[in-house]
Design an enzyme around this catalytic site. Structure first.
Site, mmCIF file in Angstrom:
data_model
loop_
_atom_site.group_PDB
_atom_site.id
_atom_site.type_symbol
_atom_site.label_atom_id
_atom_site.label_comp_id
_atom_site.label_asym_id
_atom_site.label_seq_id
_atom_site.Cartn_x
_atom_site.Cartn_y
_atom_site.Cartn_z
ATOM 1 N N GLU A 243 -2.344 -24.889 -21.315
ATOM 2 C CA GLU A 243 -2.671 -25.188 -19.921
ATOM 3 C C GLU A 243 -1.656 -24.545 -18.987
ATOM 4 O O GLU A 243 -2.021 -23.905 -17.989
ATOM 5 C CB GLU A 243 -2.692 -26.697 -19.700
ATOM 6 C CG GLU A 243 -2.900 -27.100 -18.253
ATOM 7 C CD GLU A 243 -2.933 -28.607 -18.046
ATOM 8 O OE1 GLU A 243 -2.919 -29.050 -16.885
ATOM 9 O OE2 GLU A 243 -2.968 -29.351 -19.049
ATOM 10 N N LEU A 338 4.693 -10.624 6.631
ATOM 11 C CA LEU A 338 4.548 -9.197 6.896
ATOM 12 C C LEU A 338 3.222 -8.866 7.578
ATOM 13 O O LEU A 338 3.092 -7.821 8.224
ATOM 14 C CB LEU A 338 4.676 -8.406 5.590
ATOM 15 C CG LEU A 338 6.086 -8.364 4.979
ATOM 16 C CD1 LEU A 338 6.057 -7.672 3.631
ATOM 17 C CD2 LEU A 338 7.075 -7.668 5.912
#
Length: 380
Positions: A243, A338
């Site tokens: 998992e 950005l």
């Protein structure tokens, strides 16, 4: 660096997954996000394409391959597509091993064919309002009534909770047993006393239905006990490495995709009369993220190799999960920055990736739990 863990067969499978995403998922994803749930038709389409039950034996309709690298390809491509709503990783890699590894032959005949076709969607119900990672805190009870268990309790934050046809419920069968008094019971859709609460309103992964589940005097046949009575703790610990690795694989791929998208954006976007990519600060940001992604990719790929060979332990899976998900969170934040104001707009993929990916450091065991596992292994 060229990756060396995949063969030509894996590459061909990757193209199949990309075609499936382009045809069956991405054209409908905005509507699923508005609806708060994926259409069941998408699950059946995934079944027809052979994307469900990869490790399930062929006699039950599955792919018959235990090679985790196919699951890794699925996780990577869904992450790059920004489509976590169709939770095939949860279905295949988290719940699937419980059914294939613990179910009796009779249970497999009942449940696995639908699991592979997408007719039977699955969920696992572990978390409770007062118990998350602490299994000893589970209060849902399953009282032995001879030919059945009487199930009472509630669960929350259950992925696939609205759509699920089969729910693997972690319940207390021995009151004084602590974590070792828990069992796994499979509750089927339509069972009297089994009710679903609201589809929870999350900040991200809007199309991935996440629900509260309630059990009031639910009669669960003894034939729906999965694995050993009072054996849930061992069963759960056995499958946690896969998992957590699955989450790490998706996180690494998600971070790489964000980097690729942002690198293209800063080459085109201009500020002060020149592309952002010409600014030293921007180049340094991209350089740092690229290096972190490359180093993370090397470690995660090594973990995939180890797991494919049956050698990955809980400690290294925890390292991969912690590091890759925290990297994804950092990269999403820096890439959004950005993009400037555009990164804050929901119509831009970077904005959705920022909110969708935030859960990665929480589910499957929080970053803090991962560090505790690693620390205990080193210091006792």
């Amino acid at each position: 660096m060229k990756r060396r863990i995949f063969s030509a067969e894996h590459d061909a499978f990757r193209e199949t997954v990309r075609t499936f995403l382009a045809k069956e998922v991405l054209p409908h994803y905005a509507r699923w996000e508005e609806d708060g749930v994926v259409a069941r038709d998408a699950w059946r389409a995934a079944g027809r394409q052979g994307l469900l039950g990869l490790a399930v034996p062929e006699e039950y309709g599955g792919g018959g391959t235990p090679d985790f690298r196919y699951s890794a390809v699925l996780a990577e491509e869904f992450a790059r597509a920004g489509a976590p709503g169709l939770a095939v990783g949860l279905h295949n890699d988290i719940i699937g091993p419980y059914l294939t590894g613990l179910a009796t032959d009779e249970q497999k005949r009942r449940w696995l064919p639908g699991f592979c076709t997408g007719e039977t969607i699955t969920a696992i119900a572990m978390t409770e309002p007062g118990a998350g990672s602490d299994l000893q805190g589970i209060r849902t009870t399953a009282e032995d009534r001879g030919d059945h268990f009487l199930l009472n309790g509630s669960k929350t934050f259950i992925s696939n909770g609205i759509l699920a046809d089969l729910v693997v419920v972690v319940a207390r069968t021995t009151p004084e047993g602590g974590a070792h008094g828990l069992s796994l019971l499979v509750v089927e859709r339509g069972t009297p006393g089994f009710e679903r609460g609201r589809n929870l309103d999350k900040i991200g992964q809007k199309s991935q239905d996440t629900a509260e589940l309630f059990f009031h005097d639910v009669r669960v046949p003894k034939g729906n006990l999965l694995g050993e009575r009072d054996g849930a703790f061992v069963h759960l610990m056995t499958h946690l490495a896969q998992e957590r690795l699955t989450i790490a694989v998706a996180a690494a791929a998600g971070a790489e995709h964000l980097l690729e998208t942002t690198s293209a954006y800063v080459k085109e976007r201009e500020a002060f009369g020149r592309p952002l990519a010409r600014l030293q600060h921007v180049r340094f940001e991209i350089a740092e993220m690229a290096t972190e992604c490359a180093v993370t990719r090397s470690f995660v790929d090594r973990c995939i190799e180890e797991h494919t060979g049956g050698r990955l332990d809980a400690v290294h899976a925890s390292m991969a999960k912690w590091w890759a998900t925290e990297l994804q969170k950092r990269v999403a934040d820096r890439c959004l920055q950005l993009h400037g104001g555009y990164g804050y707009m929901s119509e831009y993929p970077i904005a959705r990736a920022f909110t969708d990916g935030r859960i990665q450091t929480i589910y499957g065991g929080t970053t803090e739990i991962m560090k505790e596992i690693i620390g205990r292994s080193l210091l006792g």
